[in-house]
Scaffold this active site. Structure first.
Site, PDB file in Angstrom:
ATOM      1  N   GLN A 173       0.828  -1.205   0.000  1.00  0.00           N
ATOM      2  CA  GLN A 173       0.000   0.000   0.000  1.00  0.00           C
ATOM      3  C   GLN A 173       0.862   1.254   0.000  1.00  0.00           C
ATOM      4  O   GLN A 173       1.915   1.305   0.636  1.00  0.00           O
ATOM      5  CB  GLN A 173      -0.948   0.000   1.190  1.00  0.00           C
ATOM      6  CG  GLN A 173      -0.307  -0.175   2.547  1.00  0.00           C
ATOM      7  CD  GLN A 173      -1.333  -0.298   3.654  1.00  0.00           C
ATOM      8  OE1 GLN A 173      -2.480   0.142   3.517  1.00  0.00           O
ATOM      9  NE2 GLN A 173      -0.953  -0.887   4.759  1.00  0.00           N
ATOM     10  N   HIS A 195      -2.988   0.077  -3.602  1.00  0.00           N
ATOM     11  CA  HIS A 195      -3.965   0.539  -2.604  1.00  0.00           C
ATOM     12  C   HIS A 195      -4.400   1.962  -2.917  1.00  0.00           C
ATOM     13  O   HIS A 195      -5.553   2.212  -3.227  1.00  0.00           O
ATOM     14  CB  HIS A 195      -3.416   0.423  -1.180  1.00  0.00           C
ATOM     15  CG  HIS A 195      -4.431   0.761  -0.127  1.00  0.00           C
ATOM     16  ND1 HIS A 195      -4.610   2.044   0.354  1.00  0.00           N
ATOM     17  CD2 HIS A 195      -5.317  -0.001   0.547  1.00  0.00           C
ATOM     18  CE1 HIS A 195      -5.562   2.058   1.263  1.00  0.00           C
ATOM     19  NE2 HIS A 195      -6.009   0.828   1.401  1.00  0.00           N
ATOM     20  N   ASP A 239      -8.200   1.075  -3.310  1.00  0.00           N
ATOM     21  CA  ASP A 239      -9.216   1.289  -2.281  1.00  0.00           C
ATOM     22  C   ASP A 239      -9.780   2.699  -2.436  1.00  0.00           C
ATOM     23  O   ASP A 239      -9.034   3.679  -2.375  1.00  0.00           O
ATOM     24  CB  ASP A 239      -8.596   1.108  -0.896  1.00  0.00           C
ATOM     25  CG  ASP A 239      -9.629   0.984   0.215  1.00  0.00           C
ATOM     26  OD1 ASP A 239     -10.810   1.311  -0.032  1.00  0.00           O
ATOM     27  OD2 ASP A 239      -9.263   0.561   1.321  1.00  0.00           O
ATOM     28  N   GLU A 274     -11.700  -1.733  -4.101  1.00  0.00           N
ATOM     29  CA  GLU A 274     -12.126  -1.980  -2.724  1.00  0.00           C
ATOM     30  C   GLU A 274     -13.014  -0.844  -2.221  1.00  0.00           C
ATOM     31  O   GLU A 274     -12.710   0.324  -2.418  1.00  0.00           O
ATOM     32  CB  GLU A 274     -10.893  -2.110  -1.824  1.00  0.00           C
ATOM     33  CG  GLU A 274     -11.217  -2.431  -0.384  1.00  0.00           C
ATOM     34  CD  GLU A 274      -9.985  -2.724   0.457  1.00  0.00           C
ATOM     35  OE1 GLU A 274     -10.115  -2.734   1.701  1.00  0.00           O
ATOM     36  OE2 GLU A 274      -8.895  -2.932  -0.114  1.00  0.00           O
ATOM     37  N   ASP A 308     -15.121  -4.038   2.221  1.00  0.00           N
ATOM     38  CA  ASP A 308     -14.301  -3.476   3.295  1.00  0.00           C
ATOM     39  C   ASP A 308     -15.199  -2.874   4.367  1.00  0.00           C
ATOM     40  O   ASP A 308     -15.443  -3.477   5.399  1.00  0.00           O
ATOM     41  CB  ASP A 308     -13.340  -2.434   2.723  1.00  0.00           C
ATOM     42  CG  ASP A 308     -12.407  -1.852   3.783  1.00  0.00           C
ATOM     43  OD1 ASP A 308     -12.404  -2.357   4.917  1.00  0.00           O
ATOM     44  OD2 ASP A 308     -11.678  -0.888   3.493  1.00  0.00           O
ATOM     45  N   GLN A 330     -12.029  -8.221   2.466  1.00  0.00           N
ATOM     46  CA  GLN A 330     -10.841  -7.928   3.268  1.00  0.00           C
ATOM     47  C   GLN A 330     -11.100  -8.413   4.688  1.00  0.00           C
ATOM     48  O   GLN A 330     -12.062  -7.991   5.341  1.00  0.00           O
ATOM     49  CB  GLN A 330     -10.455  -6.449   3.335  1.00  0.00           C
ATOM     50  CG  GLN A 330      -9.128  -6.331   4.074  1.00  0.00           C
ATOM     51  CD  GLN A 330      -8.706  -4.951   4.506  1.00  0.00           C
ATOM     52  OE1 GLN A 330      -7.797  -4.826   5.340  1.00  0.00           O
ATOM     53  NE2 GLN A 330      -9.284  -3.913   3.958  1.00  0.00           N
ATOM     54  N   LYS A 332      -9.954  -7.832   7.941  1.00  0.00           N
ATOM     55  CA  LYS A 332      -9.177  -6.785   8.623  1.00  0.00           C
ATOM     56  C   LYS A 332      -8.810  -7.316   9.998  1.00  0.00           C
ATOM     57  O   LYS A 332      -9.571  -7.187  10.960  1.00  0.00           O
ATOM     58  CB  LYS A 332      -9.982  -5.501   8.701  1.00  0.00           C
ATOM     59  CG  LYS A 332     -10.303  -4.910   7.327  1.00  0.00           C
ATOM     60  CD  LYS A 332     -11.005  -3.587   7.425  1.00  0.00           C
ATOM     61  CE  LYS A 332     -12.409  -3.708   7.938  1.00  0.00           C
ATOM     62  NZ  LYS A 332     -13.313  -4.424   7.018  1.00  0.00           N
TER      63      LYS A 332
END
Length: 413
Positions: A173, A195, A239, A274, A308, A330, A332
């Site tokens: 990222q 990312h 994202d 994302e 997400d 994702q 997390k």
């Protein structure tokens, strides 16, 4: 072997806590800081230093097992637990969790993790997800040290899995440095990138999505210009933090048409987007991503939607997976609390046709990243996040090197 003592130390993370609500409301970036008033409870400023707590279990033979409690960058947003500050939560760990483990015999990881993850305080509430995250890491390490084996081997043995024979693809990222940092990723051969942190419409995405499309064009050309070998073909994973919903007023048909243009800009590279929308609560988010996946698939758009926001807990991941709300989830890791939940989440996604992205946050530590590398090698998700930090080199090194060590040691342990 028994646990003799539990110690805590305050620590720093590899990034910051950011008030996502304030940023979406156009807080102004000023160097490494943001100008503006915080809008999420607990924040003193829009951006503040990330904090962690290292939990150390002293074993009766003198070995030390440890894990790091950490919370995501955007704490308090999207249904997540509140801000995790060391001075607030070390006393909680000592009061609530030390009596739970000190003096106990080290059993299986599953047993210890369940004990920690399901513990309720005097108000019948579970511990903050960061506490459960770090303490179950320490439990996994304790189980491995008691058996004199790898943490990854403890997982494969207890869950009936097979250790990966190759490194799991690493997703790097960039943070806000969307140009220099992807260069590093390309030169290092990161399998998934960048990312991008597209978390603001006006400055980053564009009021018609034009800035994001321009960036995808740039990234495509840059990969072909810099790639170390011609066969290098990373996945582009971007994202957008729900901003496409803001651009297109949550009109999913319009968003699907826009995604089709992005897919064309990305070719020949595969594209993942994302968090295209943030509907403000879980069920609406599931409905939206399920419909958007259907629109993308029906149009033959070769692109994956990654869930997400509002997909935080193991139960959330099961719900998104069952409804096919996106192509990939994702996971997390800090948001799931105990890492036993992370293990089960990867397994559920893989068994039910959902892509498994073993993610987390830039706001973790080297220790939590190393332990996630063991989880990845044992459960074999589609990709693992390079963490912590946004500098690329450090997070990529930590995750890559730990997985390489596991491969080298697996044959002799």
């Amino acid at each position: 072997m028994k646990i003799k003592e539990l110690l805590c130390s305050a620590g720093k993370t590899g990034f910051f806590f950011d008030d996502q609500k304030a940023i979406k409301a156009n807080a102004i970036a000023d160097g490494a800081a943001y100008l503006g008033e915080p809008q999420t409870p607990g924040f003193r400023s829009v951006r503040q230093a990330g904090e962690s707590v290292s939990v150390m279990l002293i074993l009766e033979d003198g070995q030390i097992a440890y894990g790091d409690c950490a919370a995501v960058q955007y704490s308090g947003a999207g249904g997540r637990d509140p801000l995790f500050l060391a001075e607030d939560f070390i006393p909680v760990i000592q009061k609530e969790m030390a009596p739970l483990l000190v003096g106990k015999e080290i059993g299986t990881f599953k047993e210890m993790a369940a004990l920690v993850d399901q513990h309720l305080d005097s108000n019948s509430k579970r511990m903050h997800s960061a506490i459960r995250y770090g303490l179950t890491q320490a439990c996994l390490d304790a189980a491995a040290k008691a058996r004199k084996t790898l943490m990854a081997k403890v997982i494969t043995d207890e869950y009936g899995l097979e250790l990966s024979k190759s490194l799991i693809p690493i997703f790097s990222q960039s943070g806000d440095d969307r140009y220099t940092n992807p260069d590093k990723m390309i030169l290092k051969g990161s399998e998934v990138l960048p990312h991008g942190l597209f978390n603001n419409v006006n400055d980053k995405v564009g009021t018609r999505g034009e800035k994001l499309a321009e960036y995808v064009r740039y990234l495509n050309k840059r990969i072909q210009q810099l790639r170390p070998i011609k066969s290098y073909a990373p996945v582009l994973h971007i994202d957008v933090y729900g901003t496409l919903g803001l651009v297109f007023d949550n009109d999913l048909a319009k968003i699907a048409l826009y995604l089709e243009t992005l897919e064309k800009e990305a070719k020949p590279f595969h594209l993942r987007i994302e968090g295209p929308v943030d509907m403000g609560e879980r069920e609406a988010q599931i409905d939206a991503l399920a419909e958007l996946r259907q629109l993308v698939d029906s149009r033959g758009i070769n692109l994956e939607i990654v869930a997400d926001e509002w997909c935080n807990t193991y139960e959330d991941i099961v719900a998104f997976t069952d409804r096919k709300a996106g192509h990939m989830a994702q996971i997390k890791t800090p948001d799931l609390g105990g890492i036993n939940n992370t293990i089960e989440a990867v397994r559920y996604c893989k068994a039910n046709g959902m892509g498994a992205y073993l993610g987390g946050t830039c706001n973790e530590t080297n220790r939590s990243a190393e332990i996630c590398a063991h989880i990845a090698m044992a459960t074999r998700p589609d990709q693992i996040l390079a963490k912590p930090g946004m500098g690329v080199d450090e997070g990529y090194m930590i995750v890559f090197n730990e997985m390489s060590r596991i491969l080298a040691l697996a044959g002799i342990m």
